[in-house]
Write a protein that holds these residues in place. Structure first.
Motif, PDB file in Angstrom:
ATOM      1  N   LYS A 127      -1.292   6.970  10.313  1.00 17.61           N
ATOM      2  CA  LYS A 127      -1.583   7.909  11.395  1.00 17.61           C
ATOM      3  C   LYS A 127      -3.053   8.316  11.461  1.00 17.61           C
ATOM      4  N   ASN A 128      -3.843   7.866  10.502  1.00 20.54           N
ATOM      5  CA  ASN A 128      -5.261   8.225  10.491  1.00 20.54           C
ATOM      6  C   ASN A 128      -6.073   7.081   9.897  1.00 20.54           C
ATOM      7  N   SER A 129      -7.208   7.397   9.317  1.00 24.89           N
ATOM      8  CA  SER A 129      -8.091   6.358   8.775  1.00 24.89           C
ATOM      9  C   SER A 129      -7.577   5.756   7.479  1.00 24.89           C
ATOM     10  N   GLY A 130      -6.499   6.299   6.951  1.00 18.99           N
ATOM     11  CA  GLY A 130      -5.948   5.807   5.698  1.00 18.99           C
ATOM     12  C   GLY A 130      -6.078   6.828   4.591  1.00 18.99           C
ATOM     13  N   VAL A 131      -5.256   6.689   3.576  1.00 18.00           N
ATOM     14  CA  VAL A 131      -5.255   7.615   2.439  1.00 18.00           C
ATOM     15  C   VAL A 131      -5.785   6.874   1.213  1.00 18.00           C
ATOM     16  N   PRO A 132      -6.883   7.328   0.628  1.00 13.65           N
ATOM     17  CA  PRO A 132      -7.374   6.700  -0.608  1.00 13.65           C
ATOM     18  C   PRO A 132      -6.339   6.842  -1.728  1.00 13.65           C
ATOM     19  N   LEU A 133      -6.339   5.887  -2.642  1.00 20.14           N
ATOM     20  CA  LEU A 133      -5.357   5.908  -3.727  1.00 20.14           C
ATOM     21  C   LEU A 133      -5.467   7.187  -4.547  1.00 20.14           C
ATOM     22  N   ALA A 134      -6.692   7.645  -4.833  1.00 17.58           N
ATOM     23  CA  ALA A 134      -6.877   8.866  -5.623  1.00 17.58           C
ATOM     24  C   ALA A 134      -6.242  10.067  -4.929  1.00 17.58           C
ATOM     25  N   GLU A 135      -6.384  10.133  -3.607  1.00 14.45           N
ATOM     26  CA  GLU A 135      -5.773  11.233  -2.854  1.00 14.45           C
ATOM     27  C   GLU A 135      -4.259  11.132  -2.895  1.00 14.45           C
ATOM     28  N   ALA A 136      -3.736   9.911  -2.786  1.00 15.95           N
ATOM     29  CA  ALA A 136      -2.286   9.715  -2.840  1.00 15.95           C
ATOM     30  C   ALA A 136      -1.722  10.204  -4.165  1.00 15.95           C
ATOM     31  N   LEU A 137      -2.410   9.901  -5.249  1.00 17.62           N
ATOM     32  CA  LEU A 137      -1.942  10.338  -6.567  1.00 17.62           C
ATOM     33  C   LEU A 137      -1.993  11.856  -6.684  1.00 17.62           C
ATOM     34  N   ASP A 173       0.829  -1.209   0.000  1.00 19.50           N
ATOM     35  CA  ASP A 173       0.000   0.000   0.000  1.00 19.50           C
ATOM     36  C   ASP A 173       0.869   1.267   0.000  1.00 19.50           C
ATOM     37  N   PHE A 174       2.068   1.160  -0.547  1.00 22.21           N
ATOM     38  CA  PHE A 174       2.944   2.316  -0.694  1.00 22.21           C
ATOM     39  C   PHE A 174       2.972   2.727  -2.159  1.00 22.21           C
ATOM     40  N   VAL A 175       2.695   4.002  -2.424  1.00 25.46           N
ATOM     41  CA  VAL A 175       2.666   4.512  -3.797  1.00 25.46           C
ATOM     42  C   VAL A 175       3.883   5.411  -3.991  1.00 25.46           C
ATOM     43  N   PRO A 176       4.858   4.986  -4.772  1.00 28.48           N
ATOM     44  CA  PRO A 176       6.077   5.784  -4.960  1.00 28.48           C
ATOM     45  C   PRO A 176       5.894   6.876  -6.004  1.00 28.48           C
ATOM     46  N   ALA A 177       6.639   7.955  -5.848  1.00 29.73           N
ATOM     47  CA  ALA A 177       6.707   8.980  -6.886  1.00 29.73           C
ATOM     48  C   ALA A 177       7.281   8.360  -8.153  1.00 29.73           C
ATOM     49  N   THR A 178       7.005   8.979  -9.293  1.00 28.30           N
ATOM     50  CA  THR A 178       7.420   8.398 -10.575  1.00 28.30           C
ATOM     51  C   THR A 178       8.939   8.302 -10.731  1.00 28.30           C
ATOM     52  N   THR A 179       9.687   9.058  -9.927  1.00 23.81           N
ATOM     53  CA  THR A 179      11.151   9.026 -10.016  1.00 23.81           C
ATOM     54  C   THR A 179      11.790   8.136  -8.949  1.00 23.81           C
ATOM     55  N   PHE A 180      10.977   7.389  -8.205  1.00 21.40           N
ATOM     56  CA  PHE A 180      11.498   6.666  -7.038  1.00 21.40           C
ATOM     57  C   PHE A 180      12.613   5.690  -7.419  1.00 21.40           C
ATOM     58  N   VAL A 181      12.365   4.837  -8.404  1.00 27.35           N
ATOM     59  CA  VAL A 181      13.370   3.846  -8.793  1.00 27.35           C
ATOM     60  C   VAL A 181      14.611   4.534  -9.350  1.00 27.35           C
ATOM     61  N   GLU A 182      14.411   5.533 -10.176  1.00 27.37           N
ATOM     62  CA  GLU A 182      15.539   6.273 -10.746  1.00 27.37           C
ATOM     63  C   GLU A 182      16.391   6.903  -9.644  1.00 27.37           C
TER      64      GLU A 182
END
Length: 306
Positions: free
Chosen positions: A131-141, A97-106
């Protein structure tokens, strides 16, 4: 295509109970500016991974299953690489459930190339749903898009030495770790709370452990698939004390962690957050303390708790 001088980077993901979320998050890896050379996904069961969804990735994907517990699943990935991919030099463990920035691997590859003394690295978490109820994927993006537009990913500050990496995103330099024979502690079962601390201190002699501002992402903190309250509450007592006994955590850090969690669960049990089983955690805390006094405290006991 990987350049000849570029290190061989493997993405490792351990997952359980989040089949659909894993597929959604994994699909975002198509947007990476640099792809991993290989991804290894280890599910607790066959049902935890949609192989057909993952097969659409623009890089090879290997799927394992049959082991339940974060430490065991991560060790299975390490064992596989040691046995069959000796050319692998970097391993990037990301939570499902971790969403990396597009440059993470680079940026992970750049960090490893520019700082050969670093053995473990962790990134900057822009928002953490733990730390809270969770972050929806759309919000993470949305958070990641805003960060990219503001130039956040381009701001590469000095590396900060840290006591331990954050388990939701960990970059490992494989050669010194495998030469030492280091593995995640299988005596920390299921959610394996504090496995990142134990592993960090186990390999600290191999090199620097750092946090990088260039590695950026959002931790959704999804509540499904997590350890039940009573079990997690027991781990909040048992795991820090176990690490202290192994000389992986100082007495001060141990007491601080146990006391802080006990007080938080006690105070908030009167008006618990909807997404946290505070009363279950408090019960687990109290069972842990009673077993500490009785000399029976062990992280493995959560396997027997209901």
């Amino acid at each position: 295509m990987r350049k000849p001088e570029q290190p061989f980077l493997v993405l490792g993901i351990a997952t359980a109970g989040r089949r659909d979320l894993l597929s959604e998050v994994f699909a975002r890896l198509d947007h990476q500016s640099t792809y991993p050379d290989l991804a290894v996904v280890c599910g607790a069961t066959v049902e935890d991974v949609d192989k057909y969804a993952l097969a659409r990735a623009p890089f090879p994907v290997v799927v394992l299953h049959g082991l339940k517990g974060l430490a065991l699943q991560r060790n299975a990935i390490l064992d596989l690489l040691e046995a069959h991919w000796p050319e692998a030099s970097l391993l990037l463990f990301l939570d499902d459930d971790f969403v990396p920035a597009t440059t993470f691997v680079e940026q992970a590859i750049s960090l490893a190339n520019e700082h050969p003394e670093v053995v473990l690295a962790t990134g900057t978490v822009l928002k953490d749903g733990i730390k809270n109820s969770g972050v929806p994927l759309a919000e993470a993006l949305h958070v990641l898009d805003d960060d990219q537009r503001s130039g956040g990913a381009a701001r590469i500050g000095a590396l900060q030495d840290v006591y331990n990496v954050y388990g939701c995103n960990m970059l490992l330099r494989l050669r010194p770790i495998l030469e030492q024979g280091a593995r995640f502690d299988a005596n920390l079962p299921l959610y394996s709370w504090l496995e990142d601390v134990e592993f960090s201190r186990a390999v600290a002699r191999c090199g620097r452990i750092v946090r990088s501002s260039a590695l950026r992402g959002v931790h959704l903190g999804t509540k499904s698939g997590r350890t039940p309250g009573i079990k997690f509450g027991y781990s909040q007592v048992a795991n820090p004390i176990y690490l202290w006994r192994k000389n992986r955590m100082t007495a001060r850090r141990t007491v601080t962690r146990v006391a802080r969690n006990l007080i938080a669960n006690l105070v908030r049990s009167f008006r618990p957050e909807p997404w946290v089983d505070r009363r279950g955690r408090l019960k687990g805390n109290l069972i842990g303390l009673s077993e500490l006094l009785a000399g029976r405290l062990s992280p493995m006991r959560i396997l027997d708790l209901d």
